[in-house]
Design a protein around this motif. Structure first.
Motif, PDB file in Angstrom:
ATOM      1  N   THR A 109     -13.675 -30.294   1.638  1.00 24.20           N
ATOM      2  CA  THR A 109     -13.572 -29.241   2.635  1.00 24.20           C
ATOM      3  C   THR A 109     -12.632 -29.711   3.739  1.00 24.20           C
ATOM      4  O   THR A 109     -12.320 -30.907   3.839  1.00 24.20           O
ATOM      5  CB  THR A 109     -14.946 -28.922   3.244  1.00 24.20           C
ATOM      6  N   GLY A 178     -25.749 -27.357   6.644  1.00 23.27           N
ATOM      7  CA  GLY A 178     -25.740 -28.479   5.716  1.00 23.27           C
ATOM      8  C   GLY A 178     -24.705 -29.528   6.073  1.00 23.27           C
ATOM      9  O   GLY A 178     -24.316 -29.698   7.226  1.00 23.27           O
ATOM     10  N   GLU A 182     -20.751 -29.239   2.305  1.00 18.30           N
ATOM     11  CA  GLU A 182     -21.230 -27.866   2.161  1.00 18.30           C
ATOM     12  C   GLU A 182     -20.629 -26.915   3.193  1.00 18.30           C
ATOM     13  O   GLU A 182     -20.960 -25.723   3.203  1.00 18.30           O
ATOM     14  CB  GLU A 182     -22.753 -27.836   2.288  1.00 18.30           C
ATOM     15  N   ARG A 185     -19.380 -23.183   3.050  1.00 15.66           N
ATOM     16  CA  ARG A 185     -20.244 -22.014   3.222  1.00 15.66           C
ATOM     17  C   ARG A 185     -19.990 -21.279   4.535  1.00 15.66           C
ATOM     18  O   ARG A 185     -20.426 -20.128   4.703  1.00 15.66           O
ATOM     19  CB  ARG A 185     -21.716 -22.422   3.146  1.00 15.66           C
ATOM     20  N   ASP A 232     -26.643 -19.008   2.700  1.00 16.83           N
ATOM     21  CA  ASP A 232     -27.195 -19.291   1.376  1.00 16.83           C
ATOM     22  C   ASP A 232     -26.541 -18.462   0.278  1.00 16.83           C
ATOM     23  O   ASP A 232     -26.466 -18.900  -0.880  1.00 16.83           O
ATOM     24  CB  ASP A 232     -28.707 -19.038   1.380  1.00 16.83           C
ATOM     25  N   ARG A 236     -18.305 -20.167  -3.412  1.00 23.33           N
ATOM     26  CA  ARG A 236     -17.065 -20.913  -3.201  1.00 23.33           C
ATOM     27  C   ARG A 236     -15.947 -20.234  -3.979  1.00 23.33           C
ATOM     28  O   ARG A 236     -15.897 -20.293  -5.211  1.00 23.33           O
ATOM     29  CB  ARG A 236     -17.225 -22.366  -3.624  1.00 23.33           C
TER      30      ARG A 236
END
Length: 266
Positions: A109, A178, A182, A185, A232, A236
């Protein structure tokens, strides 16, 4: 509570972070790549809790360092000087302006890239997913029914706690998205990126009316429950990264106006 916020980048976003901080009682040291003398007007506007400094002075003074800078310039950040500092990463990946193979391939990321460069800093992704105008105008005191929820991501629990306290103090509830791995997201093209924090423009307005409406109207608050669902339910996507075409048109028009006037600065 940390007492000083160092900001590397004094443009629209950096100015919004500074305003939030001083309104909440934090001291601020603002810096940019052009020198302290170039932000004298902004410092006068911010008042006695703010001062201009070099990048090094902002880092040394800071309990938290915010980096509202283009992602393309992340490798120019002084990694050794930022060692041990909590760093708020406000960068976003827009391939039409700068490309990176690791990001395009989904290997990392953008915040993982920043953390790898700032290897001894404590990077927390936050305050990256809304525009400078609403970042400031949408802040609300604790208990206000219109207080909204902002996401963060990071690898260090203590650093996330420090950034959470800062955001809560300046006007936002916080939800943990997270780790840095992560943080896709909450990156461009995710459900919680930008659109939920931008006002809905009524039909039938001229372009100038749309821009004025966009700047003047607040955004309905996002609850922690809604924010959690958006995080949630994120997928991706490929290709990775944002595009101006996927942003609210009024925001893009305002941004382009400011860029043409040389108002958008580091």
């Amino acid at each position: 509570m940390p007492q000083t916020i160092g900001i590397i980048g004094s443009g629209l976003v950096g100015g919004a972070v500074a305003r939030l901080a001083v309104d909440a009682g934090y001291s601020v040291v603002l810096s940019n790549s052009r020198g302290p003398e170039t932000i004298a007007d902004l410092i006068r506007e911010l008042g006695s809790l703010a001062r201009a400094g070099t990048v090094e002075e902002a880092i040394v003074a800071a309990d938290i360092v915010a980096i509202p800078v283009p992602l393309a310039s992340f490798e120019t950040l002084p990694a050794e000087k930022l060692a041990g500092k909590v760093v708020i990463d406000q960068t976003n990946y827009y391939p039409e302006f700068w490309r990176n193979t690791e990001l395009d391939n989904g290997e990392r990321t953008s915040s993982e890239l920043v953390q790898r460069h700032l290897k001894d800093a404590l990077v927390v992704k936050a305050l990256h997913n809304l525009d400078w105008n609403h970042m400031y105008s949408n802040a609300r005191p604790q208990g206000d029914p219109n207080r909204t929820t902002m996401p963060i991501a990071g690898d260090d629990p203590d650093a996330k706690a420090i950034v959470t306290e800062f955001l809560q103090t300046v006007g936002y509830d916080v939800i943990d998205a997270g780790s840095l791995a992560e943080s896709w997201r909450i990156e461009p093209n995710s459900p919680i990126y930008f659109w939920p924090y931008a006002p809905s423009i009524p039909d039938g307005l001229t372009e100038d009316e749309q821009k004025r409406y966009y700047l003047e109207h607040p955004v309905p608050p996002i609850s922690a429950h809604t924010a959690r669902k958006m995080i949630d339910n994120a997928e991706r996507l490929s290709p990775v990264g944002g595009t101006l075409a996927a942003m609210p048109p009024a925001h893009v028009a305002i941004f382009m106006d400011l860029a043409s006037d040389n108002t958008v600065q580091k």
